[in-house]
Write a protein that holds these residues in place. Structure first.
Motif, PDB file in Angstrom:
ATOM      1  N   CYS A 287      -4.364   3.861   4.572  1.00 34.04           N
ATOM      2  CA  CYS A 287      -4.411   4.152   3.138  1.00 34.04           C
ATOM      3  C   CYS A 287      -5.846   4.156   2.602  1.00 34.04           C
ATOM      4  O   CYS A 287      -6.140   4.830   1.617  1.00 34.04           O
TER       5      CYS A 287
ATOM      6  N   CYS B 135       0.872  -1.170   0.000  1.00 35.94           N
ATOM      7  CA  CYS B 135       0.000   0.000   0.000  1.00 35.94           C
ATOM      8  C   CYS B 135       0.914   1.226   0.000  1.00 35.94           C
ATOM      9  O   CYS B 135       2.112   1.114   0.255  1.00 35.94           O
TER      10      CYS B 135
ATOM     11  N   CYS C 269       1.510   3.671   2.070  1.00 38.69           N
ATOM     12  CA  CYS C 269       2.281   3.969   3.286  1.00 38.69           C
ATOM     13  C   CYS C 269       3.269   2.860   3.611  1.00 38.69           C
ATOM     14  O   CYS C 269       4.210   3.073   4.366  1.00 38.69           O
ATOM     15  N   GLY C 270       3.061   1.675   3.050  1.00 35.60           N
ATOM     16  CA  GLY C 270       4.020   0.592   3.238  1.00 35.60           C
ATOM     17  C   GLY C 270       3.710  -0.332   4.395  1.00 35.60           C
ATOM     18  O   GLY C 270       4.391  -1.339   4.585  1.00 35.60           O
ATOM     19  N   PHE C 271       2.698  -0.025   5.199  1.00 43.77           N
ATOM     20  CA  PHE C 271       2.404  -0.867   6.369  1.00 43.77           C
ATOM     21  C   PHE C 271       1.294  -1.887   6.100  1.00 43.77           C
ATOM     22  O   PHE C 271       1.003  -2.716   6.953  1.00 43.77           O
ATOM     23  N   GLY C 272       0.668  -1.826   4.949  1.00 40.47           N
ATOM     24  CA  GLY C 272      -0.390  -2.774   4.614  1.00 40.47           C
ATOM     25  C   GLY C 272      -0.202  -3.234   3.185  1.00 40.47           C
ATOM     26  O   GLY C 272       0.916  -3.227   2.666  1.00 40.47           O
TER      27      GLY C 272
ATOM     28  N   CYS D 206      -5.370  -1.687   4.406  1.00 41.41           N
ATOM     29  CA  CYS D 206      -4.609  -0.802   5.288  1.00 41.41           C
ATOM     30  C   CYS D 206      -5.558   0.307   5.712  1.00 41.41           C
ATOM     31  O   CYS D 206      -6.103   1.011   4.856  1.00 41.41           O
TER      32      CYS D 206
END
Ligand SMILES: [Zn+2]
Length: 400
Positions: free
Chosen positions: A371, A342, A344-347, A368
């Motif tokens: 996002c 995603c 932001c990179g966390f999902g 996420c």
């Protein structure tokens, strides 16, 4: 400059071939005689250097000894003037005589010529910034183990022979040399000890890879590959990169991220982001602070709202899985699942295709929480062609 280019290239008659070879050998012999006389060394030792694979022209024509010698006499800045020679090993207007070892001096000088050829020369109106002294250290690092020592004067000599721009800063043994300062910085990071290796290659010197390959081939006694052609300096269109670098100096978060991004491109810390998606990829690697990520989203939203060239964002593919399934009566099929990061990179973003006859479901969704708030799927795109737009940008566009 030499007869090298015509040797063995054309399917000419034997007579032409032998006359080319004859002319070429004569060039080498004349060069060897001149170099032996100039350096006070033996003709046979000079001829051995003229025929070394390292001196046959790795990034261009064979550098001729007679041309190199004449530069010290005739060059407008470093040539001989009324008071005598104006260049020697220590540099500009150093008054010690040149030191020649009679064995490898010509090969080493030619290697410095080749090293300088890899760079993009500065163009008219561009002030040379690189000190010959700095360049000589870089030349030593790069040319090891083929050449261990390069004097400041020899670096200037090679640059003068190539016709590179040379500027006298006044009262110094060093001159400024007209090659790309950014490309030099890249090479320094690549070859210097204790340096972090470059992570973006936008300023890789154009001749670097060819020269590295040619040096290795010469050292191994193998044949050289074809001639190197300097690439035309075609600017690749990267509208998002251009827009972002134009925001440098703005007194807001978008200005902050533009400053950091532009400095990172200049110093080869990371590649150019030609799209907003590539900027997000760069951010994954540096694990940005939340406010830095917010600034990136704000920059992307502004770019999307103002640029007609903006396209919805794709993110990096993480995994792809496809497996066959038996199906239900209508025959077998398969299910494909693609997982992307995603923004932001966390999902993740999950794209699924059920290709079983009778079902055929296609779906893409954001997994996420953050996002899902900040990004929307652009309207009107097929599932496989999904793309994201910032929710704030979309809101602004609707409001406007
Ligand atoms: Zn996310």
């Amino acid at each position: 400059m030499s007869g090298l280019a015509s040797v063995g290239c054309e399917p000419g008659t034997e007579i032409e071939m032998s006359s080319n070879n004859h002319a070429y050998n004569r060039e080498l012999q004349q060069d060897a005689r001149s170099w032996a006389a100039f350096t006070g060394s033996k003709y046979t030792a000079a001829l051995r250097q003229m025929t070394s694979p390292f001196t046959q022209g790795l990034l261009g024509d064979r550098p001729s000894a007679r041309h190199l010698i004449s530069v010290l006499d005739q060059h407008p800045l470093v040539g001989t003037d009324d008071d005598g020679p104006s260049l020697s090993d220590n540099g500009f207007y150093a008054d010690d005589p040149w030191r020649f070892n009679g064995q490898t001096d010509f090969v080493e000088l030619v290697l410095v010529v080749e090293m300088l050829r890899m760079f993009t020369p500065t163009v008219a109106g561009q002030e040379p910034e690189l000190s010959s002294y700095k360049l000589k250290h870089t030349a030593e690092q790069f040319l090891r183990p083929h050449c261990d020592y390069v004097s400041n004067g020899r670096l200037i000599w090679a640059a003068a022979a190539l016709g590179l721009d040379l500027v006298d800063r006044g009262g110094s043994l060093n001159l400024s040399v007209g090659v790309s300062e950014r490309e030099h910085h890249y090479l320094r990071r690549l070859t210097g000890s204790g340096q972090e290796r470059p992570r973006g290659h936008q300023f890789r010197p154009p001749g670097l890879l060819h020269l590295q390959d040619a040096l290795a081939r010469c050292a191994a006694g193998g044949p050289l590959t074809g001639a190197w052609v300097r690439p035309a300096s075609a600017q690749v269109g990267a509208p998002f990169h251009d827009w972002l670098t134009a925001q440098v100096g703005r007194p807001d978060p978008v200005g902050d991220i533009a400053n950091d991004y532009t400095a990172g491109v200049r110093d080869s810390d990371h590649p150019i982001a030609s799209t907003p998606g590539e900027l997000l990829s760069l951010l994954y690697d540096v694990e940005p602070s939340p406010s830095f990520y917010d600034a990136a989203v704000a920059a992307i939203a502004e770019w999307m709202a103002t640029s007609p060239e903006a396209a919805p964002i794709r993110t990096d593919l993480v995994t792809r899985d496809a497996h066959e399934v038996a199906g239900w009566g209508a025959g077998p099929g398969d299910i494909e699942v693609y997982r992307y990061r995603c923004p932001c990179g966390f999902g993740e973003i999950v794209e699924e295709h059920d290709n079983t006859p009778g079902f055929r479901e296609h779906d893409v969704h954001i997994r996420c929480d953050r996002c899902r708030e900040e990004w929307l799927f652009a309207a009107g795109l097929p599932v496989r062609g999904w793309g994201l737009v910032p929710a704030i940008g979309a809101g602004r566009a609707q409001a406007g």
